[in-house]
Each structure stands twice: as structure tokens, then as C-alpha cells.
Design a protein around this motif. Structure first.
Motif, mmCIF file in Angstrom:
data_model
loop_
_atom_site.group_PDB
_atom_site.id
_atom_site.type_symbol
_atom_site.label_atom_id
_atom_site.label_comp_id
_atom_site.label_asym_id
_atom_site.label_seq_id
_atom_site.Cartn_x
_atom_site.Cartn_y
_atom_site.Cartn_z
ATOM 1 N N SER A 133 0.974 -1.074 -0.124
ATOM 2 C CA SER A 133 -0.079 -0.146 0.052
ATOM 3 C C SER A 133 0.977 1.273 -0.086
ATOM 4 N N GLY A 134 2.092 1.195 0.642
ATOM 5 C CA GLY A 134 2.976 2.228 0.586
ATOM 6 C C GLY A 134 2.598 3.008 1.835
ATOM 7 N N ARG A 135 1.676 2.804 2.482
ATOM 8 C CA ARG A 135 1.390 3.531 3.901
ATOM 9 C C ARG A 135 2.207 3.210 5.128
ATOM 10 N N GLY A 136 2.977 2.505 4.924
ATOM 11 C CA GLY A 136 3.965 2.040 5.956
ATOM 12 C C GLY A 136 3.530 1.417 7.199
ATOM 13 N N GLN A 137 2.316 0.629 7.077
ATOM 14 C CA GLN A 137 1.655 0.128 8.126
ATOM 15 C C GLN A 137 2.223 -1.287 8.686
ATOM 16 N N ALA A 138 3.379 -1.794 7.856
ATOM 17 C CA ALA A 138 3.685 -3.219 8.173
ATOM 18 C C ALA A 138 5.058 -2.943 8.996
ATOM 19 N N ARG A 139 5.346 -3.858 10.048
ATOM 20 C CA ARG A 139 6.741 -3.842 10.678
ATOM 21 C C ARG A 139 7.147 -5.173 11.244
ATOM 22 N N LEU A 140 8.338 -5.346 11.293
ATOM 23 C CA LEU A 140 8.749 -6.630 11.778
ATOM 24 C C LEU A 140 8.806 -6.842 13.500
ATOM 25 N N VAL A 141 8.213 -7.791 14.075
ATOM 26 C CA VAL A 141 8.148 -7.726 15.621
ATOM 27 C C VAL A 141 8.519 -9.380 15.987
ATOM 28 N N ARG A 151 0.698 -5.935 10.662
ATOM 29 C CA ARG A 151 0.087 -5.061 9.824
ATOM 30 C C ARG A 151 -1.122 -4.577 10.538
ATOM 31 N N HIS A 152 -1.191 -3.017 10.687
ATOM 32 C CA HIS A 152 -2.315 -2.381 11.356
ATOM 33 C C HIS A 152 -3.088 -2.064 9.931
ATOM 34 N N LEU A 196 -1.632 -14.330 14.262
ATOM 35 C CA LEU A 196 -2.476 -13.831 15.027
ATOM 36 C C LEU A 196 -3.407 -12.345 14.506
ATOM 37 N N ALA A 197 -4.182 -12.263 15.087
ATOM 38 C CA ALA A 197 -5.374 -11.266 14.644
ATOM 39 C C ALA A 197 -6.089 -10.496 15.884
ATOM 40 N N ALA A 253 -8.010 -2.731 13.714
ATOM 41 C CA ALA A 253 -7.831 -4.173 13.426
ATOM 42 C C ALA A 253 -6.362 -4.403 13.074
ATOM 43 N N ASP A 254 -5.690 -5.454 13.637
ATOM 44 C CA ASP A 254 -4.368 -5.713 13.146
ATOM 45 C C ASP A 254 -4.243 -7.339 12.839
#
Length: 213
Positions: free
Chosen positions: A15-23, A33-34, A81-82, A93-94
Motif C-alpha cells: 500500500s505504501g502507507r508504511g503500516q507493516a513492521r517486523l516484531v 500489519r495495522h 495472530l489477529a 484491526a491488526d
């Protein structure tokens, strides 16, 4: 359960909205992802959606779909997970999916080196595997295709996707991907893309059992 443990790393997303991160969760790398809105609706609310039953929320639908696709042994990440959080008349939601080790999305790969014919063939076969199971991907683009260190192809980001009858939409899926590749060519430099590479992908899509180039 979803609280990220430091350090975290922001990841490239479709999406290019930067909502994903590695945890890190219990020693496992997860991509968190949020869910965020896009387009005009994002001006009203960045990440809130009209309240509905939890099992019908975006995260829970994607989670259930990924579980189904994994049971079919399709090249998609594992749903881990959700979360659905109610906020009055709206919800947020995530979702977290398993990290695919050593993988980069197709745009990242094209920025560093030209994929081989075998890489393009792997991508074509991965898409065909989903289509053979009638899996419609709502946003099939160059960011949502991954190649790992072993040359295997993966498809990610199944928000608003579904098992869908019919065949007409399959050509539209491929056309959307081709437009994405061409669009990135106008935005990203360097970008090792050649129109001839598309033939390697479509040939493998049309004849997935053929010997790879």
C-alpha cells in the motif's frame, strides 16, 4: 499479545502507507500489519472502520482465508495472530503473519538486480496455483509478490481477497500486476525491469508444469 518487542523494523508494503513492521513474538519473527484506510475515506478516519461482528472484520476474514490457503499448501504466509478492537460504533484491526526468511518483495528485488527467467517463472506458477484454487487477490501488485533466498515465490497481503467463482477476473489480476510493474518503472531508480520479462511469467502461468527456463 500484539505489543511489539524492541527492536522493531518497518517493512516495505504494497500500500505504501508504511503500516507493516517486523516484531518478535515468542522467538518468532512476525510481520505485523495495522489496517488503514486508503483513498478519500482516509481523510475521515485513518484506521477506523464501521462496527461489525468480529468474525466479519477485515483482520478476521484475512486470518481465516490464510488458514484455508495454507491448508491447500499454497505459497502464502502463515496466519499467526489477529486482533479486532471495538471503539464504540467503529473498530480497528491488526494481523500478524509469519515472516518468510530471506525474502524481498519484487520491487525491492528489481531495485537491486534483474530477476532471472527462473524467478519470473516461479512468480507465474505461484499466481497460477492461487487461481487454480479460485483465489482472487484484490491487490495483486509488485509489492505483494516475494522471492526468497531459495528462489521460491510467495504471495502476501490478502486483505479483501476471497475464493471467487468464474475465470474472467483472472486475466484482470494479471493485468493489474503488469500495470504495477510498469508504474514502478516510472517511480523507482534503478529498476531492472524489461518488458520481455513479462513473457517468462505468463508462460509459466499458462504452462505451470513445463520445465523452468
Amino acid at each position: 499479545m500484539f505489543e511489539a518487542q524492541a527492536p522493531t523494523e518497518h517493512l516495505a508494503t504494497g500500500s505504501g502507507r508504511g503500516q507493516a513492521r517486523l516484531v518478535q513474538h515468542q522467538g518468532q519473527g512476525l510481520v505485523l500489519r495495522h489496517y488503514r484506510r486508503g483513498g478519500l475515506m482516509a481523510r475521515l478516519s485513518e484506521d477506523r472502520f464501521l462496527r461489525e461482528a468480529a468474525h466479519r472484520s477485515r483482520a478476521m476474514r484475512e486470518f481465516a482465508l490464510l488458514r484455508l490457503l495454507r491448508s491447500w499448501r499454497l505459497p502464502v504466509p502463515e496466519a499467526a495472530l489477529a486482533r479486532h478492537r471495538a471503539h464504540g460504533l467503529v473498530y480497528s484491526a491488526d494481523i500478524a503473519v509469519g515472516l518468510i526468511p530471506g525474502s524481498r518483495n519484487l520491487v525491492q528485488r528489481l531495485q537491486s538486480v534483474r530477476p532471472t527467467p527462473a524467478d519470473w517463472a516461479a512468480l507465474g506458477r505461484a499466481i497460477r496455483a492461487l487461481h487454480d484454487r479460485q483465489v482472487f487477490h484484490a491487490d495483486l501488485n509488485a509489492h505483494n509478490l516475494l522471492l526468497d533466498a531459495q528462489g521460491r515465490a510467495w504471495v502476501v497481503d490478502f486483505d479483501k481477497c476471497a475464493v471467487r467463482p468464474g475465470d474472467a477476473w483472472k486475466a484482470d489480476n494479471l493485468a493489474r500486476l503488469q500495470r504495477s510493474l510498469r508504474k514502478e518503472a516510472t517511480r523507482v531508480h534503478p529498476y531492472h525491469w524489461d518488458e520481455a520479462d513479462w513473457t517468462h511469467l505468463t508462460t509459466a502461468y499458462e504452462r505451470p508444469d513445463a520445465t523452468p527456463p
